[in-house]
Design a protein around this motif. Sequence first.
Motif, PDB file in Angstrom:
ATOM      1  N   GLU A 323     -13.868  45.801   6.162  1.00  0.00           N
ATOM      2  CA  GLU A 323     -13.016  45.526   7.317  1.00  0.00           C
ATOM      3  C   GLU A 323     -12.857  46.759   8.193  1.00  0.00           C
ATOM      4  OE1 GLU A 323      -8.649  43.665   8.492  1.00  0.00           O
ATOM      5  OE2 GLU A 323      -9.033  44.294   6.428  1.00  0.00           O
ATOM      6  N   ALA A 324     -12.602  47.908   7.577  1.00  0.00           N
ATOM      7  CA  ALA A 324     -12.390  49.128   8.361  1.00  0.00           C
ATOM      8  C   ALA A 324     -13.647  49.503   9.135  1.00  0.00           C
ATOM      9  CB  ALA A 324     -11.967  50.276   7.450  1.00  0.00           C
ATOM     10  N   PHE A 325     -14.819  49.378   8.506  1.00  0.00           N
ATOM     11  CA  PHE A 325     -16.046  49.709   9.221  1.00  0.00           C
ATOM     12  C   PHE A 325     -16.290  48.727  10.351  1.00  0.00           C
ATOM     13  CE2 PHE A 325     -20.558  49.252  10.096  1.00  0.00           C
ATOM     14  CZ  PHE A 325     -20.844  50.548  10.501  1.00  0.00           C
ATOM     15  N   GLY A 326     -16.102  47.437  10.098  1.00  0.00           N
ATOM     16  CA  GLY A 326     -16.315  46.444  11.141  1.00  0.00           C
ATOM     17  C   GLY A 326     -15.451  46.691  12.363  1.00  0.00           C
ATOM     18  N   ILE A 327     -14.179  47.034  12.133  1.00  0.00           N
ATOM     19  CA  ILE A 327     -13.286  47.333  13.258  1.00  0.00           C
ATOM     20  C   ILE A 327     -13.721  48.613  13.950  1.00  0.00           C
ATOM     21  CG2 ILE A 327     -10.920  47.979  13.882  1.00  0.00           C
ATOM     22  CD1 ILE A 327      -9.964  46.136  11.620  1.00  0.00           C
ATOM     23  N   GLY A 328     -13.995  49.641  13.164  1.00  0.00           N
ATOM     24  CA  GLY A 328     -14.383  50.927  13.736  1.00  0.00           C
ATOM     25  C   GLY A 328     -15.694  50.865  14.485  1.00  0.00           C
ATOM     26  N   TRP A 329     -16.673  50.110  13.952  1.00  0.00           N
ATOM     27  CA  TRP A 329     -17.988  50.024  14.581  1.00  0.00           C
ATOM     28  C   TRP A 329     -17.899  49.389  15.953  1.00  0.00           C
ATOM     29  CZ3 TRP A 329     -22.377  52.192  14.711  1.00  0.00           C
ATOM     30  CH2 TRP A 329     -23.531  51.553  15.173  1.00  0.00           C
ATOM     31  N   MET A 330     -17.021  48.407  16.107  1.00  0.00           N
ATOM     32  CA  MET A 330     -16.923  47.671  17.363  1.00  0.00           C
ATOM     33  C   MET A 330     -15.806  48.177  18.278  1.00  0.00           C
ATOM     34  SD  MET A 330     -19.420  45.595  16.982  1.00  0.00           S
ATOM     35  CE  MET A 330     -20.401  44.887  15.642  1.00  0.00           C
ATOM     36  N   PRO A 348     -24.589  37.061  23.372  1.00  0.00           N
ATOM     37  CA  PRO A 348     -23.414  36.466  22.726  1.00  0.00           C
ATOM     38  C   PRO A 348     -22.779  37.356  21.668  1.00  0.00           C
ATOM     39  CG  PRO A 348     -25.108  34.812  23.036  1.00  0.00           C
ATOM     40  CD  PRO A 348     -25.721  36.129  23.420  1.00  0.00           C
ATOM     41  N   PHE A 349     -23.591  38.079  20.915  1.00  0.00           N
ATOM     42  CA  PHE A 349     -23.053  38.965  19.879  1.00  0.00           C
ATOM     43  C   PHE A 349     -22.119  40.004  20.492  1.00  0.00           C
ATOM     44  CE2 PHE A 349     -22.985  42.745  17.298  1.00  0.00           C
ATOM     45  CZ  PHE A 349     -22.960  42.288  15.994  1.00  0.00           C
ATOM     46  N   PRO A 399     -36.532  40.424   8.693  1.00  0.00           N
ATOM     47  CA  PRO A 399     -36.494  39.047   9.198  1.00  0.00           C
ATOM     48  C   PRO A 399     -37.393  38.866  10.413  1.00  0.00           C
ATOM     49  CG  PRO A 399     -34.287  39.853   8.711  1.00  0.00           C
ATOM     50  CD  PRO A 399     -35.204  41.042   8.644  1.00  0.00           C
ATOM     51  N   ASP A 400     -37.613  37.602  10.756  1.00  0.00           N
ATOM     52  CA  ASP A 400     -38.447  37.276  11.909  1.00  0.00           C
ATOM     53  C   ASP A 400     -37.743  37.638  13.209  1.00  0.00           C
ATOM     54  OD1 ASP A 400     -40.375  36.249  10.232  1.00  0.00           O
ATOM     55  OD2 ASP A 400     -39.785  34.156  10.521  1.00  0.00           O
ATOM     56  N   ILE A 401     -38.549  37.878  14.248  1.00  0.00           N
ATOM     57  CA  ILE A 401     -38.006  38.026  15.600  1.00  0.00           C
ATOM     58  C   ILE A 401     -37.169  36.781  15.921  1.00  0.00           C
ATOM     59  CG2 ILE A 401     -38.588  38.141  18.058  1.00  0.00           C
ATOM     60  CD1 ILE A 401     -39.216  40.731  16.668  1.00  0.00           C
ATOM     61  N   GLY A 402     -35.981  36.998  16.439  1.00  0.00           N
ATOM     62  CA  GLY A 402     -35.119  35.888  16.818  1.00  0.00           C
ATOM     63  C   GLY A 402     -34.233  35.355  15.720  1.00  0.00           C
ATOM     64  N   ALA A 403     -34.465  35.764  14.469  1.00  0.00           N
ATOM     65  CA  ALA A 403     -33.686  35.217  13.354  1.00  0.00           C
ATOM     66  C   ALA A 403     -32.213  35.573  13.457  1.00  0.00           C
ATOM     67  CB  ALA A 403     -34.262  35.711  12.034  1.00  0.00           C
ATOM     68  N   PHE A 404     -31.911  36.796  13.876  1.00  0.00           N
ATOM     69  CA  PHE A 404     -30.512  37.208  14.001  1.00  0.00           C
ATOM     70  C   PHE A 404     -29.846  36.510  15.192  1.00  0.00           C
ATOM     71  CE2 PHE A 404     -32.331  40.852  11.695  1.00  0.00           C
ATOM     72  CZ  PHE A 404     -31.398  41.006  10.674  1.00  0.00           C
ATOM     73  N   TYR A 413     -23.805  39.206  12.239  1.00  0.00           N
ATOM     74  CA  TYR A 413     -23.275  40.472  11.721  1.00  0.00           C
ATOM     75  C   TYR A 413     -23.343  40.515  10.200  1.00  0.00           C
ATOM     76  CZ  TYR A 413     -20.059  44.304  10.768  1.00  0.00           C
ATOM     77  OH  TYR A 413     -19.495  45.470  10.306  1.00  0.00           O
ATOM     78  N   ARG A 414     -23.004  39.413   9.548  1.00  0.00           N
ATOM     79  CA  ARG A 414     -23.057  39.406   8.082  1.00  0.00           C
ATOM     80  C   ARG A 414     -24.483  39.616   7.589  1.00  0.00           C
ATOM     81  NH1 ARG A 414     -20.440  35.640   3.344  1.00  0.00           N
ATOM     82  NH2 ARG A 414     -22.140  35.900   1.857  1.00  0.00           N
ATOM     83  N   LEU A 415     -25.461  38.962   8.222  1.00  0.00           N
ATOM     84  CA  LEU A 415     -26.848  39.150   7.803  1.00  0.00           C
ATOM     85  C   LEU A 415     -27.272  40.601   7.982  1.00  0.00           C
ATOM     86  CD1 LEU A 415     -29.527  38.053   6.786  1.00  0.00           C
ATOM     87  CD2 LEU A 415     -30.082  37.354   9.137  1.00  0.00           C
ATOM     88  N   GLN A 416     -26.846  41.233   9.055  1.00  0.00           N
ATOM     89  CA  GLN A 416     -27.156  42.652   9.234  1.00  0.00           C
ATOM     90  C   GLN A 416     -26.561  43.491   8.104  1.00  0.00           C
ATOM     91  OE1 GLN A 416     -26.987  44.350  13.308  1.00  0.00           O
ATOM     92  NE2 GLN A 416     -26.256  42.336  13.948  1.00  0.00           N
ATOM     93  N   CYS A 417     -25.301  43.192   7.749  1.00  0.00           N
ATOM     94  CA  CYS A 417     -24.644  43.941   6.672  1.00  0.00           C
ATOM     95  C   CYS A 417     -25.308  43.691   5.324  1.00  0.00           C
ATOM     96  CB  CYS A 417     -23.160  43.581   6.607  1.00  0.00           C
ATOM     97  SG  CYS A 417     -22.200  44.101   8.034  1.00  0.00           S
ATOM     98  N   GLU A 418     -25.836  42.490   5.119  1.00  0.00           N
ATOM     99  CA  GLU A 418     -26.544  42.187   3.873  1.00  0.00           C
ATOM    100  C   GLU A 418     -27.898  42.894   3.826  1.00  0.00           C
ATOM    101  OE1 GLU A 418     -26.791  37.960   3.712  1.00  0.00           O
ATOM    102  OE2 GLU A 418     -24.707  37.702   3.033  1.00  0.00           O
ATOM    103  N   TRP A 419     -28.606  42.882   4.963  1.00  0.00           N
ATOM    104  CA  TRP A 419     -29.943  43.495   5.014  1.00  0.00           C
ATOM    105  C   TRP A 419     -29.861  45.008   4.881  1.00  0.00           C
ATOM    106  CZ3 TRP A 419     -33.155  44.693   9.907  1.00  0.00           C
ATOM    107  CH2 TRP A 419     -34.492  44.957   9.569  1.00  0.00           C
TER     108      TRP A 419
END
Length: 475
Positions: A323-330, A348-349, A399-404, A413-419
């Motif tokens: 949570e702290a990183f997500g808030i700080g990153w954005m 959109p992101f 991942p493939d182009i466009g997957a995110f 965002y979750r997929l990025q954090c998982e990858w």
Amino acid sequence: MSVPETATGLHEALRAGELTAREATEHFLRRIDDRRELGAFITVTAEQALAEAGRADARRAALTRDERARPAALPPLHGLPLAHKDLVDVAGAPTTLGSAALPHPVASGDHPGVAALRAAGSISLGKTQVPELGLNAYSENLIAPPARNPRDPGRTPGGSSGGSAAAVAAGLLPVAPGSDGGGSIRIPSLACGLIGLKTGLGAVPTDLDRGPVDEFGAPRLTVSGPIARTAEDAALLFDAMAGSTVRGEPAPGTGRALRAVRAAERLTGLRIGISTASPFEAAHPVPLSAEARLAWQTAAERLADRGHRLEEAALRYDPRYPEAFGIGWMAGLSLLELEAGAEERLVPFTREFRDRALARSRETHLAAGAALQEIAADLRRQWGAYDAVLTPGLTMLPPDIGAFLALPPEEDYRLQCEWAAYTSMVNVSGLPAIAIPILEVPNPSAPGTLPMGAQLIGRPGSEPQLLQLAAQLTA
């Protein structure tokens, strides 16, 4: 003569006069033009680059024979072609920040890091592809074609230094500077099979241009570092980046990292902690693929074969981290000023997370910054028990182009954090880390193989040692 494949070989040929800066520049400009389908560049500044190369050649030609024999007679990167991410100003080129929502002014001056590398003798060939505002782990936006992975053009090369990594991996550049705020050097390096050094905060003096903390009291996350095909090439560029001042003036190069890499065989007996723990596990599972685990295990075996002492590290990460990183990153998005109607031109992101940042109070942003400072101290304490800590690199294949972008912003965002489950924590700590290719694994969607790598986290000031370990692991 033909253009050497390595940056160090090219560097030596340029200094010896076996190859002119113009010849090197023309060679790489042709390579860039031949591989436009990779989307590695947003802007190519060919005329400006050739003019710079001409000045570099004139500078060398003006030296006497005796002067040419002295290493300090030419700047440390004399005539070496590079390119810069389109997140920083390069004089004479537009700065897009990868965004259709912002104006694209032609820069009148250089960013301090660019100025330092220009003063060191490098030649800028243009601006490379990035995600909007450098936010994401993939390099796709609304202003230019996506950067593609040379190992499989259907896949992403990662981000935010994805255009730079694609260019180096495809031989469009000998080496490239990148920036890393949450993994932006290491992610594309791992995705493209390169070595990527995330420096410790302050190791590159120009990274402290805005101070060691951000506007909300969090640790300054973004630092500079090299992306390269070999540890020697990475060391060459790191030495030049580290030997600079905030004013962009070159200092006498020590060549410390390059000398260290060339003596890597002598390095042994380090205490190295190994762990697959990730701070994101407090929020969701981290899907470590069999290929990623094998690369990590293989790296551990190679380090043990070199005489290093490996130990299971019982790391315990603060559950506040996700949570702290997500808030700080954005949080910085709350400071982004847009013209009327421009918000609709954000991807959109970015639009979603800017709205969230704007909805949070300043007190919430400050509290996240304070939490990240506490987490940073804990990370430095735990990792500091070892000379280095070995973690997996990326958790799965690119991942493939466009997957995110096909996902809703939260799932993106979750997929990025998982990858990239092992990268951002190092930015919070302020410590150096290096991404290293370890294995080639079968590509399940196309002929050929794809790289899988691992990450080593070091102590303050250990960049040369991390480069030595990278040399050992890739020998």
